[in-house]
Design an enzyme around this catalytic site. Sequence first.
Site, PDB file in Angstrom:
ATOM      1  N   GLY A  48       0.766  -1.238   0.000  1.00 14.32           N
ATOM      2  CA  GLY A  48       0.000   0.000   0.000  1.00 14.32           C
ATOM      3  C   GLY A  48       0.797   1.287   0.000  1.00 14.32           C
ATOM      4  CD  GLU A 102       1.901   0.611   7.881  1.00 14.53           C
ATOM      5  OE1 GLU A 102       1.295   0.536   6.799  1.00 14.53           O
ATOM      6  OE2 GLU A 102       2.002  -0.332   8.668  1.00 14.53           O
ATOM      7  CG  ASP A 106      -7.925  -0.286  10.718  1.00 10.13           C
ATOM      8  OD1 ASP A 106      -8.748   0.593  10.989  1.00 10.13           O
ATOM      9  OD2 ASP A 106      -8.249  -1.474  10.566  1.00 10.13           O
ATOM     10  CE  LYS A 134      -9.690   2.973   8.272  1.00 10.77           C
ATOM     11  NZ  LYS A 134     -10.180   1.600   7.999  1.00 10.77           N
ATOM     12  CG  PHE A 155     -12.674  -0.743   3.642  1.00 10.29           C
ATOM     13  CD1 PHE A 155     -11.636  -1.409   4.275  1.00 10.29           C
ATOM     14  CD2 PHE A 155     -12.763  -0.803   2.254  1.00 10.29           C
ATOM     15  CE1 PHE A 155     -10.708  -2.128   3.538  1.00 10.29           C
ATOM     16  CE2 PHE A 155     -11.829  -1.521   1.515  1.00 10.29           C
ATOM     17  CZ  PHE A 155     -10.797  -2.179   2.160  1.00 10.29           C
ATOM     18  NE  ARG A 168      -2.460  -2.870  -3.916  1.00  2.43           N
ATOM     19  CZ  ARG A 168      -2.467  -3.094  -2.605  1.00  2.43           C
ATOM     20  NH1 ARG A 168      -2.380  -2.089  -1.771  1.00  2.43           N
ATOM     21  NH2 ARG A 168      -2.542  -4.316  -2.133  1.00  2.43           N
TER      22      ARG A 168
HETATM   23  P1  IMP Z   1      -3.622  -2.326  11.049  1.00  2.00           P
HETATM   24  O1  IMP Z   1      -4.974  -2.756  11.552  1.00  2.00           O
HETATM   25  O2  IMP Z   1      -3.242  -0.959  11.527  1.00  2.00           O
HETATM   26  O3  IMP Z   1      -2.582  -3.375  11.342  1.00  2.00           O
HETATM   27  O4  IMP Z   1      -3.789  -2.208   9.477  1.00  2.00           O
HETATM   28  C1  IMP Z   1      -3.131  -3.085   8.651  1.00  2.00           C
HETATM   29  C2  IMP Z   1      -3.422  -2.973   7.192  1.00  2.00           C
HETATM   30  O5  IMP Z   1      -4.814  -3.157   6.958  1.00  2.00           O
HETATM   31  C3  IMP Z   1      -3.066  -1.664   6.515  1.00  2.00           C
HETATM   32  O6  IMP Z   1      -1.689  -1.530   6.213  1.00  2.00           O
HETATM   33  C4  IMP Z   1      -3.899  -1.819   5.253  1.00  2.00           C
HETATM   34  O7  IMP Z   1      -3.223  -2.628   4.316  1.00  2.00           O
HETATM   35  C5  IMP Z   1      -5.138  -2.545   5.752  1.00  2.00           C
HETATM   36  N1  IMP Z   1      -6.238  -1.591   5.985  1.00  2.00           N
HETATM   37  C6  IMP Z   1      -6.702  -1.112   7.152  1.00  2.00           C
HETATM   38  N2  IMP Z   1      -7.723  -0.252   6.957  1.00  2.00           N
HETATM   39  C7  IMP Z   1      -7.908  -0.201   5.601  1.00  2.00           C
HETATM   40  C8  IMP Z   1      -8.829   0.530   4.741  1.00  2.00           C
HETATM   41  O8  IMP Z   1      -9.684   1.323   5.168  1.00  2.00           O
HETATM   42  N3  IMP Z   1      -8.672   0.316   3.417  1.00  2.00           N
HETATM   43  C9  IMP Z   1      -7.754  -0.537   2.869  1.00  2.00           C
HETATM   44  N4  IMP Z   1      -6.885  -1.217   3.639  1.00  2.00           N
HETATM   45  C10 IMP Z   1      -6.956  -1.052   4.986  1.00  2.00           C
END
Ligand code: IMP
Length: 181
Positions: A48, A102, A106, A134, A155, A168
């Site tokens: 990403g 990053e 999330d 977020k 999302f 993307r």
């Molecule tokens: P984490 O929950 O912070 O570990 O998020 C991990 C990964 O989840 C991110 O690097 C994204 O690849 C994916 N992700 C989380 N939220 C979104 C979203 O709203 N759209 C697309 N990918 C997401």
Amino acid sequence: MQRVRLHDKDFELFIPESEVNAAIDRLAGELRVRYNGKRPLFIGVLNGAFFFAAELVKRLDIECEITFVKVASYHGTRSTGKVSELIGLNERIEGRHVVVLEDIVDTGNTVRYIMDALNEHHPASVSIAALLFKPDAYTQDIPIEHVAVRIPNAFVVGSGLDHDGLGRNLPGIYKIINSGQ
Ligand code: IMP
């Protein structure tokens, strides 16, 4: 384009490209002040962050290096549960000022894993720079020091972010339209 359909989901324009660019301009200014003269090593987290990394470093007129890693997650044995592995880090980071790039933070589980893995190599400092954050979904205590845009817990796709492989390449950020609305 105001609306787009990816697989079975509909998305609507949420943050136009011009606003994303302005937010990255501001972030680049912040990082220039903090890292000028420190030759930072930027580590983009694939897939990403390819977009954010390119847009950010082209705005940074300071001496710096950039590389990319991938976090592979797979299920280990029953006793180890989910296992993560950091792939592709070939640079020596001991004593370096590292900035992790990053696409989106999330829950923060990915950031937690990457920070722990990098700190084992004794960098001089590590900070996180995220295109999107977020705060309402975040469960970790690691400060996300450099954020381009804070968004609500929805999302999103575009600017490097995908829905099951698609989206993307969309300029700007698109938010999912919840079915039932
Ligand atoms: P984490 O929950 O912070 O570990 O998020 C991990 C990964 O989840 C991110 O690097 C994204 O690849 C994916 N992700 C989380 N939220 C979104 C979203 O709203 N759209 C697309 N990918 C997401």
